[in-house]
Motif scaffolding. Sequence first.
Motif, PDB file in Angstrom:
ATOM      1  N   SER A  92      25.737  15.671 -30.140  1.00 14.03           N
ATOM      2  CA  SER A  92      25.248  14.951 -31.313  1.00 14.03           C
ATOM      3  C   SER A  92      24.846  13.551 -30.896  1.00 14.03           C
ATOM      4  N   TYR A 131      27.171  21.487 -27.291  1.00 16.24           N
ATOM      5  CA  TYR A 131      26.411  20.820 -28.355  1.00 16.24           C
ATOM      6  C   TYR A 131      26.582  19.315 -28.217  1.00 16.24           C
ATOM      7  N   GLN A 181      19.922  20.695 -35.431  1.00 16.46           N
ATOM      8  CA  GLN A 181      21.215  21.345 -35.270  1.00 16.46           C
ATOM      9  C   GLN A 181      21.048  22.831 -34.988  1.00 16.46           C
ATOM     10  N   ALA A 236      31.142  16.874 -36.259  1.00 16.37           N
ATOM     11  CA  ALA A 236      30.502  16.507 -37.525  1.00 16.37           C
ATOM     12  C   ALA A 236      30.711  15.015 -37.779  1.00 16.37           C
ATOM     13  N   TYR A 259      28.442  22.111 -33.738  1.00 15.86           N
ATOM     14  CA  TYR A 259      28.458  21.029 -34.726  1.00 15.86           C
ATOM     15  C   TYR A 259      29.838  20.800 -35.323  1.00 15.86           C
ATOM     16  N   HIS A 291      21.950  25.073 -31.676  1.00 11.55           N
ATOM     17  CA  HIS A 291      22.859  26.215 -31.773  1.00 11.55           C
ATOM     18  C   HIS A 291      22.216  27.488 -31.219  1.00 11.55           C
ATOM     19  N   ALA A 346      20.380  16.220 -32.511  1.00 11.58           N
ATOM     20  CA  ALA A 346      21.263  17.087 -31.733  1.00 11.58           C
ATOM     21  C   ALA A 346      20.451  17.798 -30.668  1.00 11.58           C
ATOM     22  N   VAL A 376      24.409  22.900 -43.087  1.00 12.19           N
ATOM     23  CA  VAL A 376      25.263  22.575 -41.940  1.00 12.19           C
ATOM     24  C   VAL A 376      26.115  23.773 -41.531  1.00 12.19           C
TER      25      VAL A 376
END
Length: 318
Positions: free
Chosen positions: A222, A220, A201, A283, A279, A205, A244, A185
């Motif tokens: 989620s 970003y 993820q 989170a 992220y 990114h 994501a 992560v």
Amino acid sequence: MTVKLAVHHVTEYTYEDAVEWAYHAACLVPRDTPWQQVSGWQLGITPLPDGWGIEGLELDSAELARHLRRDPWGNRHFSFGHARMHEKLVVDSRFVAELRERPAPDPASGPDWESVALGLRYRAGRALQEADEFALASAYAAPDEALAAYARRAFSGRRTLAAGGLSLMRQIHADLRYLPQSTTVATRAGDALAQRSGVCQDFAHVFIAACRSLGLAARYVSGYLLTRPPEGVPKLVGADASHAWAELWCPEQGWLALDPTNAVPAGLDHVTLAWGRDYDDVAPLRGVLRGGGVAMLRVAVTVEPWLSGESAPLAPSA
């Protein structure tokens, strides 16, 4: 066209030793958007956090709302703690989302990417706009020269911003290998690009940082993804995972939702949970604790079509 999806997300930590004290922060409240309406959200935490009502009783929407706070981007977060011994933590979130088709990115219309990047540059007297902070570096999606060179392969010449974004999405999908456990992560975009592998993820990114390296704004997102097995193969409960993707700012078309992991614009299979700079802003669950030793983590996510007649609880307001 609309669809209703039922989402069930369970996070379970089993600790080697008893935890004496713990404090957690979570971003698990789905948000309403022009293309998504959340008709229900239930939250269960075991053991019940300190100050969260009476043990053994379900929390109602008013009780849940009391613990929610909004961040600068409109996401709702909550925090909780335990000042008693426990050897397991279970956080169970479930809701129903009604999704509407959103406009598909149009590569033939809109401004060229260079003019958009120029418009996002800071200059004296220019009014701030929503997209500005998403053009700046963040912890996991910082611009650099390697990412800029990679982005220029997609944003060549004076092509439209939408065309460049779609091209970059497909380029990342082709160049990076989806490989679970190849990153953590904490992996940054530049490292994921260098090793040419990662998970959703990392794909997001890389897309975001590549766009920022050219002066563009990207954020970003989620959420969750409805996955469909091959015909004749039953869908496994818990086989889905948190997902994501990225959104690229286009002045004329708005935020273009692009999923580089699957090389498709986000659609009726994509359930939005939250968005931020990367992220780190969204989170799902993080915390600090005393004791516990080695922790074993289990995450199970199920996304299924919601069947008419099933009950859905009222979502808390905040």
